[in-house]
Scaffold this motif. Structure first.
Motif, PDB file in Angstrom:
ATOM      1  N   LEU A 187     -19.683  71.483 -62.552  1.00 16.16           N
ATOM      2  CA  LEU A 187     -18.807  72.592 -62.202  1.00 16.16           C
ATOM      3  C   LEU A 187     -18.538  72.494 -60.703  1.00 16.16           C
ATOM      4  CD1 LEU A 187     -17.327  75.259 -62.699  1.00 16.16           C
ATOM      5  CD2 LEU A 187     -19.515  76.431 -62.323  1.00 16.16           C
ATOM      6  N   GLY A 188     -17.266  72.322 -60.327  1.00 14.20           N
ATOM      7  CA  GLY A 188     -16.893  72.159 -58.932  1.00 14.20           C
ATOM      8  C   GLY A 188     -16.307  73.432 -58.348  1.00 14.20           C
ATOM      9  N   ILE A 189     -16.923  73.950 -57.296  1.00 18.82           N
ATOM     10  CA  ILE A 189     -16.438  75.144 -56.609  1.00 18.82           C
ATOM     11  C   ILE A 189     -15.706  74.696 -55.349  1.00 18.82           C
ATOM     12  CG2 ILE A 189     -17.100  77.331 -55.540  1.00 18.82           C
ATOM     13  CD1 ILE A 189     -19.687  77.169 -57.213  1.00 18.82           C
ATOM     14  N   PRO A 190     -14.386  74.929 -55.258  1.00 17.29           N
ATOM     15  CA  PRO A 190     -13.636  74.424 -54.106  1.00 17.29           C
ATOM     16  C   PRO A 190     -14.009  75.145 -52.814  1.00 17.29           C
ATOM     17  CG  PRO A 190     -12.232  75.803 -55.478  1.00 17.29           C
ATOM     18  CD  PRO A 190     -13.525  75.649 -56.217  1.00 17.29           C
ATOM     19  N   VAL A 191     -14.208  74.371 -51.772  1.00 11.28           N
ATOM     20  CA  VAL A 191     -14.496  74.900 -50.437  1.00 11.28           C
ATOM     21  C   VAL A 191     -13.291  74.724 -49.518  1.00 11.28           C
ATOM     22  CG1 VAL A 191     -15.986  74.684 -48.408  1.00 11.28           C
ATOM     23  CG2 VAL A 191     -16.963  74.434 -50.701  1.00 11.28           C
ATOM     24  N   LYS A 192     -12.659  73.556 -49.627  1.00  9.72           N
ATOM     25  CA  LYS A 192     -11.496  73.257 -48.793  1.00  9.72           C
ATOM     26  C   LYS A 192     -10.604  72.280 -49.526  1.00  9.72           C
ATOM     27  CE  LYS A 192     -10.305  71.649 -44.129  1.00  9.72           C
ATOM     28  NZ  LYS A 192     -10.846  71.076 -42.868  1.00  9.72           N
ATOM     29  N   SER A 193      -9.292  72.547 -49.528  1.00 14.74           N
ATOM     30  CA  SER A 193      -8.338  71.644 -50.184  1.00 14.74           C
ATOM     31  C   SER A 193      -7.042  71.655 -49.384  1.00 14.74           C
ATOM     32  CB  SER A 193      -8.085  72.085 -51.632  1.00 14.74           C
ATOM     33  OG  SER A 193      -7.674  73.440 -51.680  1.00 14.74           O
ATOM     34  N   ILE A 194      -6.632  70.498 -48.894  1.00 17.17           N
ATOM     35  CA  ILE A 194      -5.451  70.394 -48.034  1.00 17.17           C
ATOM     36  C   ILE A 194      -4.679  69.120 -48.353  1.00 17.17           C
ATOM     37  CG2 ILE A 194      -6.480  71.696 -46.116  1.00 17.17           C
ATOM     38  CD1 ILE A 194      -7.064  69.017 -44.758  1.00 17.17           C
ATOM     39  N   TYR A 195      -3.413  69.083 -47.908  1.00 17.82           N
ATOM     40  CA  TYR A 195      -2.632  67.851 -47.901  1.00 17.82           C
ATOM     41  C   TYR A 195      -1.920  67.774 -46.549  1.00 17.82           C
ATOM     42  CZ  TYR A 195       1.763  70.409 -48.610  1.00 17.82           C
ATOM     43  OH  TYR A 195       2.846  71.232 -48.452  1.00 17.82           O
ATOM     44  N   GLU A 196      -1.527  66.567 -46.199  1.00 16.40           N
ATOM     45  CA  GLU A 196      -0.878  66.344 -44.901  1.00 16.40           C
ATOM     46  C   GLU A 196       0.182  65.264 -45.062  1.00 16.40           C
ATOM     47  OE1 GLU A 196      -2.064  65.037 -40.302  1.00 16.40           O
ATOM     48  OE2 GLU A 196      -3.558  64.992 -41.911  1.00 16.40           O
ATOM     49  N   VAL A 197       1.419  65.559 -44.637  1.00 19.31           N
ATOM     50  CA  VAL A 197       2.500  64.573 -44.660  1.00 19.31           C
ATOM     51  C   VAL A 197       2.357  63.691 -43.424  1.00 19.31           C
ATOM     52  CG1 VAL A 197       4.987  64.195 -44.684  1.00 19.31           C
ATOM     53  CG2 VAL A 197       4.014  66.160 -45.904  1.00 19.31           C
ATOM     54  N   THR A 198       2.047  62.427 -43.640  1.00 15.97           N
ATOM     55  CA  THR A 198       1.818  61.518 -42.513  1.00 15.97           C
ATOM     56  C   THR A 198       3.048  60.691 -42.154  1.00 15.97           C
ATOM     57  OG1 THR A 198       0.966  59.826 -44.024  1.00 15.97           O
ATOM     58  CG2 THR A 198      -0.632  61.340 -43.072  1.00 15.97           C
ATOM     59  N   GLU A 199       4.040  60.641 -43.050  1.00 17.50           N
ATOM     60  CA  GLU A 199       5.283  59.927 -42.745  1.00 17.50           C
ATOM     61  C   GLU A 199       6.398  60.507 -43.611  1.00 17.50           C
ATOM     62  OE1 GLU A 199       7.077  55.360 -42.533  1.00 17.50           O
ATOM     63  OE2 GLU A 199       4.930  55.702 -42.832  1.00 17.50           O
ATOM     64  N   PHE A 200       7.548  60.777 -42.974  1.00  9.86           N
ATOM     65  CA  PHE A 200       8.668  61.396 -43.684  1.00  9.86           C
ATOM     66  C   PHE A 200       9.959  60.993 -42.993  1.00  9.86           C
ATOM     67  CE2 PHE A 200      11.744  64.569 -44.806  1.00  9.86           C
ATOM     68  CZ  PHE A 200      11.391  65.028 -46.068  1.00  9.86           C
ATOM     69  N   SER A 201      10.886  60.418 -43.753  1.00 12.14           N
ATOM     70  CA  SER A 201      12.211  60.076 -43.229  1.00 12.14           C
ATOM     71  C   SER A 201      13.248  60.473 -44.267  1.00 12.14           C
ATOM     72  CB  SER A 201      12.332  58.572 -42.950  1.00 12.14           C
ATOM     73  OG  SER A 201      11.407  58.168 -41.958  1.00 12.14           O
ATOM     74  N   GLY A 202      14.382  61.008 -43.810  1.00  8.24           N
ATOM     75  CA  GLY A 202      15.399  61.379 -44.773  1.00  8.24           C
ATOM     76  C   GLY A 202      16.542  62.144 -44.143  1.00  8.24           C
ATOM     77  N   ARG A 203      17.346  62.747 -44.995  1.00  5.29           N
ATOM     78  CA  ARG A 203      18.461  63.585 -44.576  1.00  5.29           C
ATOM     79  C   ARG A 203      18.722  64.614 -45.667  1.00  5.29           C
ATOM     80  NH1 ARG A 203      23.946  61.440 -46.286  1.00  5.29           N
ATOM     81  NH2 ARG A 203      23.523  60.002 -47.994  1.00  5.29           N
TER      82      ARG A 203
END
Length: 527
Positions: A187-203
């Motif tokens: 049974l996993g109790i979440p303590v910290k959960s994040i994401y991070e965009v490290t590269e992004f190119s577009g229009r």
């Protein structure tokens, strides 16, 4: 990247298969050896006799572990690529062994999972409604478009896991170490959960409605950005409790009577979807123009301040007119290598002896009014031990009666020990060595070449008869080897295995079975 993932999977499967094969092969060899082994020849030299260290059965085991390997937070995405990251775990646990082979573990651990996802090109579009500042009561529908390339994101999850596992173990060939396998859930109790965009190119661009020929150029307040390039900081992932199936297998190395080291491989697979909000987010959407956030000199990075870039784990995209989620389920996956150091906490020998004597009293016809004359001895030293009608002395009397019926008149009879051996134990624990040293002081005067010392090894009735004969012989041989190190003449020591054939008391309880697991010393004068 796909090739690397396939290679990684093949390596993990190969390692797991190798360890499982090694364990089962060792188990088969051990079983074959037990069934085919006859009692050892007592005339073999001490150098050729091998002392075994089969771990003592102890019901209470505390452990501390660490593990490391590869991890991910989902399966393979429908669009783009997934890369495994690092999984690190540190934990504490308690195992209750119900038998020498089966037990249950419960514990707590801190586990860190990370991974990454990326893709090269994506064109996305969706319909939205935008209200202009000058026309608040007349919202305009528009089609919002994005072209994105070279996108990368990192994902991190920190959980407090509570594992509950069934564990099996069995001796490998030789009996010193054991193969083990565990299966259960966490049974996993979440303590910290994040994401991070490290590269992004577009229009981005848009139309007021589908089919319109007039794109929204140069209107940043409607989400038009001709160039976007940069990164986006850490954002939270909204997750819930995780249920994970877990398996583990390897070798349990016996370092001492009470300390063991587990080394093996593990595999964790998430059962439920921990994405709390579902995959309802658009991958990229316009969050609204903020005054002063865009200027001609820095249009690329500042554009990201006006866009929501959601994680691939929690969002959807449109391609060829069909809307799909990047992943169907967000759940932790991990596999790697695990090390666990365990400590056996056993009841105190004095407590065991007291309990054994209490239960033994119910099985022996004791008469506390009897004196030492009720137990006949052939030697003054024997008489010193028989001056009280205790369970130990009735055992001694029963052993003398049995052995003299088989060997004839004996000079001396001694037992090691009324505390008894543990299941499968053949080596001498520190307490048993101390007791044996006391016995050897009494037997020393018979180490004169005019007497034969017969060392009998006995077992309880647990296990097969052939194995118990083998185990009884090992117990006798280990004692003989120890006597030789203390200056006894090995040529005058005869070892015999009685296996389970001569119990002192009925094998109807663990205290009684422990009494039957013993070594008996018999002294016979050479005619």
């Amino acid at each position: 990247m796909r090739t690397q993932n396939r290679i990684s999977k093949k390596i993990s499967v190969t390692v797991l298969t190798a360890i499982l094969t090694m364990g089962m092969t060792g188990y088969a060899q051990g079983e074959k050896a037990r069934s085919n082994t006859a009692p050892a020849n007592s005339s073999q030299a001490a150098a050729n006799e091998q002392k075994t260290s089969t771990p003592v059965f102890c019901p209470n085991e505390f452990s501390i572990w660490t593990a490391g390997g590869a991890s991910a937070l989902s399966g393979k995405p429908a669009f783009g690529e997934r890369k495994f990251g690092f999984n690190g775990t540190f934990g504490l646990g308690y195992t209750r062994w119900f038998t020498p082979h089966w037990g249950a573990l419960i514990g707590v651990e801190i586990a860190k999972y990370n991974a990454s996802m990326n893709f090269q090109n994506l064109s996305d579009a969706y319909e939205s409604t935008e209200t202009l500042q000058q026309d608040q009561f007349n919202p305009e529908k528009r089609i919002f478009h994005t072209d994105i390339w070279q996108y990368k994101e990192k994902q991190d999850l920190l959980n407090v896991n509570i594992p509950l596992m069934a564990q099996f173990q069995t001796p490998l060939s030789g009996g010193t170490h054991q193969f083990y396998a565990s299966l259960g859930a966490k049974l996993g109790i979440p303590v910290k959960s994040i994401y991070e965009v490290t590269e992004f190119s577009g229009r981005t661009w848009g139309y007021y409605h589908e089919g319109s020929q007039q794109p929204m150029y140069e209107q940043a307040d409607l989400g038009y950005f001709p160039e976007i390039k940069g990164t986006k900081g850490k954002e939270n992932l909204n997750v819930k409790l995780a249920w994970t199936a877990t398996a583990e297998a390897g070798v349990k190395w016996s370092l001492s009577n009470k300390v063991s080291l587990y080394s093996g491989v593990y595999f964790d697979y998430g059962i439920n979807n921990i994405n709390k909000d579902g995959n309802k987010n658009r991958f990229v959407d316009f969050s609204g123009y903020r005054e002063g956030s865009i200027n001609e000199a820095n249009v690329g990075q500042s554009a990201l301040n006006n866009l929501n870039v959601n994680s691939m784990l929690t969002s959807q995209y449109t391609k060829n007119g069909e809307t799909s989620s990047f992943v169907n389920k967000m759940s932790p996956i991990a596999f790697g290598v695990k090390l666990r150091l365990s400590f056996n906490i056993c009841p105190l020998p004095g407590v065991e002896k007291k309990e054994a004597n209490r239960k033994l009293t119910n099985n022996l016809p004791l008469n506390k009014n009897k004196n030492k004359n009720n137990i006949k001895s052939n030697d003054d030293d024997d008489a010193q031990l028989d001056n009280q009608a205790t369970p130990e002395n009735w055992i001694l009397a029963a052993e003398r009666k049995r052995t003299e019926a088989e060997y004839g008149k004996l000079k001396y009879v001694l037992i090691l020990n009324t505390d008894g051996y543990e299941i499968n134990q053949s080596y001498l624990s520190p307490i048993m060595r101390q007791m044996l040293d006391e016995r050897l002081k009494v037997l020393q005067k018979y180490n004169d070449g005019r007497h034969i010392i017969i060392v009998e090894g006995h077992t309880c009735n647990l296990g097969r008869e052939a194995y118990n004969i083998h185990l009884g012989q090992k117990r006798a041989d280990v004692v003989r080897n120890y006597m030789i190190t203390k200056g006894y003449n090995g040529a005058n020591i005869l070892t015999v295995s009685k296996g389970e054939s001569t119990p002192i008391v009925p094998n109807d309880s663990e205290p009684n079975r422990k009494i039957n697991r013993r070594v008996v010393f018999l002294v016979k004068e050479i005619k």
